[in-house]
Design a protein around this motif. Structure first.
Motif, PDB file in Angstrom:
ATOM      1  N   TYR A   1       0.839  -1.212   0.000  1.00 41.76           N
ATOM      2  CA  TYR A   1       0.000   0.000   0.000  1.00 41.76           C
ATOM      3  C   TYR A   1       0.864   1.248   0.000  1.00 41.76           C
ATOM      4  O   TYR A   1       0.555   2.225  -0.695  1.00 41.76           O
ATOM      5  N   ARG A   2       1.944   1.253   0.770  1.00 42.20           N
ATOM      6  CA  ARG A   2       2.782   2.444   0.880  1.00 42.20           C
ATOM      7  C   ARG A   2       3.427   2.791  -0.455  1.00 42.20           C
ATOM      8  O   ARG A   2       3.485   3.959  -0.844  1.00 42.20           O
TER       9      ARG A   2
ATOM     10  N   HIS B   1       2.318   2.053  -3.466  1.00 44.51           N
ATOM     11  CA  HIS B   1       1.274   2.576  -4.356  1.00 44.51           C
ATOM     12  C   HIS B   1       0.954   4.018  -3.999  1.00 44.51           C
ATOM     13  O   HIS B   1       0.718   4.858  -4.875  1.00 44.51           O
ATOM     14  N   SER B   2       0.942   4.316  -2.733  1.00 42.19           N
ATOM     15  CA  SER B   2       0.663   5.686  -2.296  1.00 42.19           C
ATOM     16  C   SER B   2       1.757   6.637  -2.748  1.00 42.19           C
ATOM     17  O   SER B   2       1.484   7.740  -3.230  1.00 42.19           O
TER      18      SER B   2
ATOM     19  N   TYR C   1       3.772   6.364  -5.279  1.00 42.72           N
ATOM     20  CA  TYR C   1       3.801   6.538  -6.732  1.00 42.72           C
ATOM     21  C   TYR C   1       2.564   7.257  -7.271  1.00 42.72           C
ATOM     22  O   TYR C   1       2.668   8.052  -8.203  1.00 42.72           O
ATOM     23  N   VAL C   2       1.411   6.962  -6.700  1.00 45.46           N
ATOM     24  CA  VAL C   2       0.159   7.407  -7.311  1.00 45.46           C
ATOM     25  C   VAL C   2      -0.394   8.676  -6.665  1.00 45.46           C
ATOM     26  O   VAL C   2      -0.904   9.566  -7.346  1.00 45.46           O
ATOM     27  N   LEU C   3      -0.285   8.781  -5.351  1.00 41.36           N
ATOM     28  CA  LEU C   3      -0.955   9.878  -4.646  1.00 41.36           C
ATOM     29  C   LEU C   3      -0.030  11.027  -4.277  1.00 41.36           C
ATOM     30  O   LEU C   3      -0.506  12.061  -3.813  1.00 41.36           O
ATOM     31  N   ARG C   4       1.260  10.872  -4.462  1.00 39.39           N
ATOM     32  CA  ARG C   4       2.206  11.900  -4.007  1.00 39.39           C
ATOM     33  C   ARG C   4       2.931  12.517  -5.194  1.00 39.39           C
ATOM     34  O   ARG C   4       2.790  12.091  -6.326  1.00 39.39           O
TER      35      ARG C   4
ATOM     36  N   GLN D   1       8.705   8.155   2.039  1.00 34.59           N
ATOM     37  CA  GLN D   1       8.961   8.078   0.600  1.00 34.59           C
ATOM     38  C   GLN D   1      10.295   7.394   0.291  1.00 34.59           C
ATOM     39  O   GLN D   1      10.533   6.964  -0.839  1.00 34.59           O
TER      40      GLN D   1
END
Length: 400
Positions: A27-28, A30-31, A33-36, A310
């Protein structure tokens, strides 16, 4: 993922199901790469592009992409010690200096607009090695007090540990790289011979098939001529259906033939087995190059003054490879990956999550060290055995 999985496919070190789990379970990652909007994924993307190019012996492009990755974020320099030895083992001293010059030149080109206007501010801001990380964002040192976390002596101790670990693995890294170079040289010698041999075998198979076809065709034409000579009556009589008496005669004749030969049906024609092409997979030797690169970066992560969320992307894609480079059971390997994943998914970090992260790192580092020492030990035993056999052969020749 494509660039990382290509390296895994070349080395064939990690089972495919592990790569699928890695791609879909974090999950981390994906977060990040996609949300940040962190620049860490961009730097890592360029890094894996450079590693793929290095594994394909495309040195110039590999150097360019590596330098571009460093231009995005300095954490890519954690791979630099391994890359320096890789250059020296493959290219020699002179070409190593040339590629290092290319790396530096690219950095100057990237920095030119800023060096031309505000050189001091750019250098102090971009290469601020003494900056202090904020304790509230740390993932790996939550259990320390803020005062100790920010002490310069603590940072120097971690730097010293980092250098000691790099020196401890330097000899093994050099051995791995030299073996990699040797296998690549053997590949350049053997592959053309294999291609030539396969081409010759293919031409022989074509000629044999063509000869067999002509032989069967001529035999068939002879049988047709003989059948035409023995045919009684005209064509219209031949096309008539068999009578019941004729069918009964043929059936009894076939049954008698089976009883005489002991076979219920005529034997099936034996097919010629197709000869498999000669081939040797040299891509396995990629393991000798990837492990030192990933280990060098992992040591830098272990000794980092602070890890933010990150930063997980710095070594996430190399973790399955490192874990499968240990002598541990599959259960322990999954525990290591699960511990690291738990630590980076705990927000905000806690004393427990930081301790779990350090324990996972330590167990993984010890496992990789044991694996490398085991390989070096086997390599030494093989060399000693080969030398002993050579000595025995020389002694036999002298006696003769």
């Amino acid at each position: 993922m494509c660039l990382a999985l290509r390296l895994y496919a070349k080395s064939r070190k990690v089972p495919p199901y592990m790569l699928v789990l890695t791609a879909f379970t974090s999950y981390r990652i994906h977060s990040i790469y996609v949300l940040r909007l962190f620049n860490d994924p961009v730097a890592v993307l360029l890094l894996y592009a450079s590693l793929n190019l290095f594994m394909d012996s495309r040195w110039l492009w590999g150097t360019i992409f590596y330098s571009l990755a460093v231009g995005v974020k300095m954490n890519i320099l954690l791979f630099a010690p391994a890359l320096l030895l890789f250059y020296l083992a493959n290219l020699g001293v002179l070409l190593t200096i040339v590629h290092l010059f290319i790396c530096g030149l690219i950095q100057v080109v990237i920095a030119y607009p800023f060096l031309r206007t505000h050189p001091v501010e750019y250098l102090t801001g971009s290469f601020d090695l003494g900056r202090i990380f904020e304790h509230k964002w740390t993932v790996n040192y939550r259990f320390l007090t803020r005062e100790l976390f920010e002490q310069r002596e603590f940072h120097l101790a971690l730097l010293g540990l980092h250098l000691l670990l790099l020196l401890a693995f330097a000899k093994y890294t050099w051995t791995f790289f030299k073996s990699y170079v040797h296998l690549r040289e053997v590949q350049q010698i053997i592959l053309p011979q294999l291609m030539l041999k396969n081409r010759e075998e293919k031409e022989k198979a074509k000629a044999a098939k063509k000869k067999s076809h002509h032989r069967s065709k001529s035999k068939k034409s002879q049988q047709q001529e003989q059948a035409q000579e023995l045919e009684p009556g005209n064509k219209e009589e031949d096309e008539e259906e068999l009578t019941a008496e004729q069918k009964s005669f043929l059936k009894s004749f076939e049954k008698g033939l089976q009883n005489a030969t002991g076979q219920k049906r005529p034997p099936a024609p034996v097919k010629e087995s197709k000869r498999k092409p000669y081939e040797i997979s040299f891509e396995h030797c990629t393991q000798l190059a990837l492990l030192p690169f990933f280990l060098c970066n992992f040591i830098g992560v272990v000794c980092a003054r602070s890890l933010h969320y990150q930063f997980y992307v710095w070594y996430f894609h190399s973790l399955p490879y490192l874990v499968w480079s240990t002598p541990y059971s599959v259960g322990v390997r999954f525990l290591i990956l699960g511990g690291i994943e738990y630590s980076f998914n705990t927000y905000p970090s806690t004393n427990l999550s930081s301790i779990v992260l350090h324990v996972s790192h330590l167990v993984l580092l010890v496992g990789v060290a044991r694996h490398i020492r085991h390989i070096i030990k086997l390599n030494t035993l093989v060399k000693q055995k080969r030398q002993l056999e050579q000595q025995q052969q020389l002694e036999r020749e002298k006696e003769e």
